[in-house]
Design a protein around this motif. Structure first.
Motif, PDB file in Angstrom:
ATOM      1  N   VAL A  38       0.820  -1.219   0.000  1.00 47.55           N
ATOM      2  CA  VAL A  38       0.000   0.000   0.000  1.00 47.55           C
ATOM      3  C   VAL A  38       0.850   1.264   0.000  1.00 47.55           C
ATOM      4  O   VAL A  38       0.322   2.363  -0.194  1.00 47.55           O
ATOM      5  N   PHE A  39       2.155   1.157   0.229  1.00 46.18           N
ATOM      6  CA  PHE A  39       3.015   2.321   0.119  1.00 46.18           C
ATOM      7  C   PHE A  39       3.020   2.761  -1.348  1.00 46.18           C
ATOM      8  O   PHE A  39       3.399   2.002  -2.233  1.00 46.18           O
ATOM      9  N   LYS A  40       2.628   3.976  -1.604  1.00 45.77           N
ATOM     10  CA  LYS A  40       2.341   4.410  -2.967  1.00 45.77           C
ATOM     11  C   LYS A  40       3.605   4.806  -3.730  1.00 45.77           C
ATOM     12  O   LYS A  40       4.227   3.995  -4.385  1.00 45.77           O
ATOM     13  N   ASP A  41       4.006   6.063  -3.626  1.00 41.07           N
ATOM     14  CA  ASP A  41       5.143   6.543  -4.407  1.00 41.07           C
ATOM     15  C   ASP A  41       6.437   6.381  -3.622  1.00 41.07           C
ATOM     16  O   ASP A  41       7.120   7.356  -3.284  1.00 41.07           O
ATOM     17  N   CYS A  42       6.784   5.134  -3.323  1.00 38.21           N
ATOM     18  CA  CYS A  42       7.973   4.840  -2.513  1.00 38.21           C
ATOM     19  C   CYS A  42       9.000   4.058  -3.330  1.00 38.21           C
ATOM     20  O   CYS A  42       8.646   3.201  -4.139  1.00 38.21           O
ATOM     21  N   ALA A  43      10.269   4.381  -3.109  1.00 34.71           N
ATOM     22  CA  ALA A  43      11.368   3.676  -3.759  1.00 34.71           C
ATOM     23  C   ALA A  43      12.332   3.191  -2.695  1.00 34.71           C
ATOM     24  O   ALA A  43      12.376   3.726  -1.581  1.00 34.71           O
TER      25      ALA A  43
END
Length: 284
Positions: free
Chosen positions: A127-132
């Motif tokens: 569910v972590f969206k815009d994560c790298a």
């Protein structure tokens, strides 16, 4: 949030091992490791202990849309706040997670999945969206906007840990937690790493008397922190990762003892903001 344009550090969690809420920890704080580094208009996070929840909320209130999170290591007290870091769930908030202490066959994403396994937590990292995720190599330099440079050094801690140094427009801050003194090679490397820093955050879990019963546990003392600052020409050593059983009153006494030896030294507390360059003379 601070409007200072130089290099600064704010403490959002200063305890080690476990969270200690209650009447005896009101002034210094009971949250575990979390720091915010600001350089100009950008903010970086160091560690996701329980203090990162409030930092995440502050980011959202301020309208921020990106940050980099650097992990010194991934022991539980340094990552327990991660599932409650709300920016990671926001589709329009870019988060880059960085660590470099892990073994070659373990990736940072693996640690997240272990922490948020369905047996332990109801929501998974998907569910972590815009994560790298970035698995850092020790010695690799990270360069950010406006010339902020971040370098790392290996520390002496069970399972491994990294210290970080932030250099920006002639100012510098080093974070040395969790680290146990006594390994000559690593101690010499750390001394070179922090040399000339304006601020050095240092692992002071124990006093010298307490340390005798905790050799090999991966932590150090305020006495060693002050000695390191003197050898390396650090202007302000800041003691951090406080023992969870050390009350506010006990930290007051420790601070008084330390300031007699080193007037420039400080003890970290939640909400404290320190600006690099404000102390001009190295510890003598």
């Amino acid at each position: 949030m601070e409007n200072h344009t130089g290099l600064s550090i704010r403490f959002w969690g200063v305890r080690g091992s476990y969270v200690v809420p209650g009447a005896k920890t009101v002034r210094y704080g009971g949250n575990t490791s979390c720091m915010e580094i600001k350089a100009g208009g950008q903010s970086l996070v160091v560690d996701c202990g329980s203090g990162v929840h409030d930092l995440g909320e502050a980011f959202l209130r301020a309208g921020k849309r990106r940050t980099t999170v650097l992990f010194t290591h991934t022991h539980l007290d340094h990552i327990c706040g991660l599932p409650f870091f709300r920016p990671a769930y926001c589709r329009d908030f870019e988060v880059r997670f960085v660590a470099g202490h892990l073994l070659a066959d373990i990736k940072l994403r693996d640690i997240f999945e272990r922490l948020m396994d369905p047996v332990l937590f109801p929501v998974q990292p998907v569910v972590f969206k815009d994560c790298a995720f970035h698995d850092l190599s020790v010695g690799e330099e990270l360069v950010f906007a406006d010339g902020l440079r971040v370098t790392s050094e290996c520390l002496n801690h069970p399972g491994g840990a990294l210290g970080y140094r932030f250099d920006y427009r002639g100012s510098s801050i080093a974070i040395i937690t969790d680290h146990e003194h006594g390994d000559q090679g690593k101690d010499e490397a750390v001394e070179r790493f922090v040399r000339g820093c304006d601020i050095m955050v240092y692992d002071a879990t124990y006093t010298a008397a307490e340390y005798r019963d905790h050799v090999g546990w991966g932590h150090s003392t305020w006495q060693e922190g002050v000695a390191l600052a003197r050898r390396a020409g650090v202007s302000r050593p800041v003691m951090f990762h406080h023992h969870p059983e050390r009350s506010d009153d006990a930290l007051d006494l420790l601070r008084a003892q330390m300031r007699k030896v080193c007037p420039a030294a400080e003890i970290a507390c939640e909400g404290m903001v320190l600006h690099a360059g404000e102390v001009t003379a190295p510890v003598g």
